[in-house]
Write a protein that holds these residues in place. Sequence first.
Motif, PDB file in Angstrom:
ATOM      1  N   ASP A   1      44.200  43.366-216.596  1.00 53.76           N
ATOM      2  CA  ASP A   1      43.961  41.989-215.717  1.00 53.76           C
ATOM      3  C   ASP A   1      44.751  40.986-216.533  1.00 53.76           C
ATOM      4  O   ASP A   1      45.919  41.551-217.171  1.00 53.76           O
ATOM      5  CB  ASP A   1      42.469  41.573-215.740  1.00 53.76           C
ATOM      6  CG  ASP A   1      41.791  41.427-216.914  1.00 53.76           C
ATOM      7  OD1 ASP A   1      42.326  41.424-217.864  1.00 53.76           O
ATOM      8  OD2 ASP A   1      40.566  41.066-216.867  1.00 53.76           O
TER       9      ASP A   1
ATOM     10  N   GLY B   1      41.599  37.292-214.351  1.00 55.18           N
ATOM     11  CA  GLY B   1      40.774  36.760-215.372  1.00 55.18           C
ATOM     12  C   GLY B   1      41.350  36.811-216.647  1.00 55.18           C
ATOM     13  O   GLY B   1      42.373  37.691-217.182  1.00 55.18           O
TER      14      GLY B   1
ATOM     15  N   SER C   1      43.523  33.891-206.834  1.00 49.99           N
ATOM     16  CA  SER C   1      42.463  34.598-207.328  1.00 49.99           C
ATOM     17  C   SER C   1      41.472  34.553-206.048  1.00 49.99           C
ATOM     18  O   SER C   1      41.779  33.978-205.171  1.00 49.99           O
ATOM     19  CB  SER C   1      41.673  33.821-208.552  1.00 49.99           C
ATOM     20  OG  SER C   1      41.409  32.294-208.080  1.00 49.99           O
TER      21      SER C   1
ATOM     22  N   GLY D   1      35.840  36.747-207.265  1.00 47.94           N
ATOM     23  CA  GLY D   1      36.167  36.837-208.590  1.00 47.94           C
ATOM     24  C   GLY D   1      35.660  35.174-209.058  1.00 47.94           C
ATOM     25  O   GLY D   1      35.231  35.248-210.308  1.00 47.94           O
TER      26      GLY D   1
ATOM     27  N   GLU E   1      32.840  34.813-212.183  1.00 52.45           N
ATOM     28  CA  GLU E   1      33.211  34.007-213.640  1.00 52.45           C
ATOM     29  C   GLU E   1      32.621  32.728-213.409  1.00 52.45           C
ATOM     30  O   GLU E   1      32.906  31.844-214.299  1.00 52.45           O
ATOM     31  CB  GLU E   1      34.670  34.253-213.557  1.00 52.45           C
ATOM     32  CG  GLU E   1      35.280  35.492-213.853  1.00 52.45           C
ATOM     33  CD  GLU E   1      34.886  36.165-214.982  1.00 52.45           C
ATOM     34  OE1 GLU E   1      34.867  35.616-216.129  1.00 52.45           O
ATOM     35  OE2 GLU E   1      34.863  37.390-214.959  1.00 52.45           O
TER      36      GLU E   1
ATOM     37  N   ALA F   1      34.032  30.057-211.940  1.00 58.26           N
ATOM     38  CA  ALA F   1      35.410  29.412-212.122  1.00 58.26           C
ATOM     39  C   ALA F   1      35.263  27.813-212.008  1.00 58.26           C
ATOM     40  O   ALA F   1      34.422  27.206-210.999  1.00 58.26           O
ATOM     41  CB  ALA F   1      36.378  29.891-211.305  1.00 58.26           C
TER      42      ALA F   1
ATOM     43  N   GLU G   1      30.006  38.016-214.301  1.00 60.26           N
ATOM     44  CA  GLU G   1      30.870  38.631-214.703  1.00 60.26           C
ATOM     45  C   GLU G   1      31.040  40.206-214.238  1.00 60.26           C
ATOM     46  O   GLU G   1      31.543  41.050-214.929  1.00 60.26           O
ATOM     47  CB  GLU G   1      31.349  38.701-216.083  1.00 60.26           C
ATOM     48  CG  GLU G   1      31.275  37.240-216.716  1.00 60.26           C
ATOM     49  CD  GLU G   1      31.862  37.192-218.029  1.00 60.26           C
ATOM     50  OE1 GLU G   1      32.461  38.142-218.805  1.00 60.26           O
ATOM     51  OE2 GLU G   1      31.678  36.207-219.019  1.00 60.26           O
TER      52      GLU G   1
ATOM     53  N   HIS H   1      36.591  30.585-218.629  1.00 61.31           N
ATOM     54  CA  HIS H   1      37.102  31.950-218.585  1.00 61.31           C
ATOM     55  C   HIS H   1      36.050  33.143-218.871  1.00 61.31           C
ATOM     56  O   HIS H   1      36.534  34.067-218.585  1.00 61.31           O
ATOM     57  CB  HIS H   1      38.276  31.853-219.716  1.00 61.31           C
ATOM     58  CG  HIS H   1      39.312  30.954-219.684  1.00 61.31           C
ATOM     59  ND1 HIS H   1      40.198  30.831-220.608  1.00 61.31           N
ATOM     60  CD2 HIS H   1      39.727  30.215-218.545  1.00 61.31           C
ATOM     61  CE1 HIS H   1      41.068  29.968-220.131  1.00 61.31           C
ATOM     62  NE2 HIS H   1      40.930  29.496-219.096  1.00 61.31           N
TER      63      HIS H   1
END
Lengths: 458, 458
Positions: free
Chosen positions: A33, A77, A141, A145, A149, A151, A202, A416
């Motif tokens: 990634d 990521g 992204s 995802g 995460e 985000a 995750e 992250h």
Amino acid sequence: MKRKDYIAKHLSSLIGSDKVKSSPDFCISYSYDATPTGGRGIPDVVVFPETPEDVSKILSFANEELIPVYPRGAGSGLTGGAAPENGGIVLTTEKMNKIIEIDEDNLGVLTESGVVTYTLQQEVGKRGLFYPPDPSSYKYSTIGGNIAENAGGPRCVKYGVTKDYVLQLEAVFPDGTITTLGARTVKSVAGYNLKDLIIGSEGTLAVITKAYLKLIPTPEDVRTAMAIFDNVEEAAQAVADMFKAKVIPTALEFLDRNSIVAVENYAKLGLPTDAGGLLIIEVDGYREIVDILIDRALEVCKKAGAKTIKKAKSEKERKEIWRARRELSPAIVQLKPKKINEDVVVQRSKIPELIKGTYKIADKYDLMVVNFGHAGDGNIHVNFMFEPHEADKVESAVRDLFRFTIELGGSVSGEHGIGFMKKEFLPLEVGKAIEKMVAVKKALDPNNILNPGKIFDI
Amino acid sequence: MKRKDYIAKHLSSLIGSDKVKSSPDFCISYSYDATPTGGRGIPDVVVFPETPEDVSKILSFANEELIPVYPRGAGSGLTGGAAPENGGIVLTTEKMNKIIEIDEDNLGVLTESGVVTYTLQQEVGKRGLFYPPDPSSYKYSTIGGNIAENAGGPRCVKYGVTKDYVLQLEAVFPDGTITTLGARTVKSVAGYNLKDLIIGSEGTLAVITKAYLKLIPTPEDVRTAMAIFDNVEEAAQAVADMFKAKVIPTALEFLDRNSIVAVENYAKLGLPTDAGGLLIIEVDGYREIVDILIDRALEVCKKAGAKTIKKAKSEKERKEIWRARRELSPAIVQLKPKKINEDVVVQRSKIPELIKGTYKIADKYDLMVVNFGHAGDGNIHVNFMFEPHEADKVESAVRDLFRFTIELGGSVSGEHGIGFMKKEFLPLEVGKAIEKMVAVKKALDPNNILNPGKIFDI
């Protein structure tokens, strides 16, 4: 038959051979990634499920055969969340890429998890609706995802993170159970909140296949300004006072002295290279209020000691102001051949201490450090810039940074995640809670097939 | 020695005899909460821990001896969450009642869990700060209880529920482990989000001892209005259109025809008793915008068909408008000797269907139903009014209501939780996810000592 071939053959019989790829080119393409340390491990197969039932079949098989499964959105990521460290199966959601329904009456959107965040934002935008989370990867992204995460992004200071917009998830557990978690209503207290447990896990607890996201009406207007300070304390004071003046900015981006110098040398924007801190302030909302808000914000900056203040009077001027932030990434990579970007987060009031701490650490190891980021929520991107032969020193510096951040009561990751990159530091931050996290992992993924080796080792 | 005496003696030696009560008066006082079905079971002892260490000792002991522990805030829950069904220990947080620190720079407050929500709101209000969640019990319920139930309230339509304000928790697990969950920063993605798993888990996973809560600046001003419609469809249309007009009201309370009649007969407010629906609309925010917003909201109501519109021009008129809602509870208890209030929630667009469904159910069982509640988030309080001899019919009606709500894609509880009252309906709503909830319960409370028999049976 080789294990790789066995897995590919069996999966093909379960979900169709067109959704299963095991040739070296595919496996290598999906072996890494965006994590700077590069690839780690090559999968045996890459699968492209199209339905939750496909996902269920893949997981059931993997669970019985004890094959690791690495869920993957766009692979953007930065902490190795999608890296297939132990071979096995990479499960990409890219074929589950339909927006199913935009619900204008209830301000929501039902989407498959492989939809790109930007695409979704554009589609709902056409109806006057707004999905705020804006990680810097948002153009490629995926929603899935982003959810895995949890985000963030610059707008989070006003609008909150991904978690704040996920009302309901469809998620498939390692034993193949397809579940619907949460409710499409803002309120719901029916049983445990597994939805928010899955968000940010995750890809280690379940594979997200669909999400029902909350939307808000698109803000009517926006105003942007810049304020430049002699030192970081004054800039931080302005940040704290802005909230007290009841201005919750949409974005409140900070650049430290090294960032200002770097971007000025690179892009020639006319910034004073002796400044100690720069804020980009953006407010949005009803058209009748945005001018009032930006003036309030700038009044606060002046009182805190801002020497230069610039208010965008046009879209062109607005873009010009944002260039100081946008040109920063290309600017700093000019400084040294390598960089490592850590997204630590502290409370707003601790920003000056954090910044000074990074200077101390950089001095200790004779490294260059450049700090910028989302001052409104205390999320500072600390960039150590270095020559290839300095990699060991940087590793020590990062370790010092994480320890110092935790001492300040902050978190080693604002955006992250942990992945494999920050595993060492998680126990330092969360203490004994890690035992309970491991207990939850063992309860929901007893065979440890989902993204093993991420967040913690068990 | 009797078991009761053994428990009391042992706990006294662990945390001090002044914090352990086992006399019948204490045990009976703590045997019930606000659930209409009354008390269920009498505890052996009631403990009054003052520190997380006290809580840890109590839980460790109970965990070894397999004694049930019932955490309790103010006992104001409506689904039996604090009822000690199997004897054992009631653990009340009332002695952990200190606000530890109001952090004006970071807009947060660190508090013990036994602090009354209203007290906290008053204290932070003195500094110009605002803690929005407002369950109707807020004058006596505790922050810890609100967190355990993820309490809502009328303001949630704009400001979100309790969960949206909890940044960090101190929580003690059944094995006595004291943990800190979450971070004091808006962003943090370090490990699993156990904080949001504990929130709303009704005291079945951990005992909450402290919370760091997010605050926001107090809104500068507020405007209030009322709109009266011929039928529920028009009122619901106004609700949907208001959000499209970018007005997110602070409160958007709905009264159906039976509610209007009941409150008019009781309080003589001059409401038209032939109306089909009434909305109370409140907006807040910057002083420069509130008039604009309330006018927009009322414009929407007119377009949707509102026959009567009333805008409060003074604090006195504002209170007058709110009387229609405030007098409703005393008004409806005049109608019949008994009532049962169910807090179902559906998407906003499904409100007319839900309301009509309740009329159908009421007709089927020849019962009276009165609907009102938080239309902005689709959370309608459905009240069946009945004579004591009609209890069986009401039970069937409630069962029909829950089934119908789930058919509409809604949730059986927007605010009150499951407790023991709604256990039967949880699987209908959450499906197979319940297996995963049970797995989490077993992982974190393997001996099933914390609030056993609530949410689900295991």
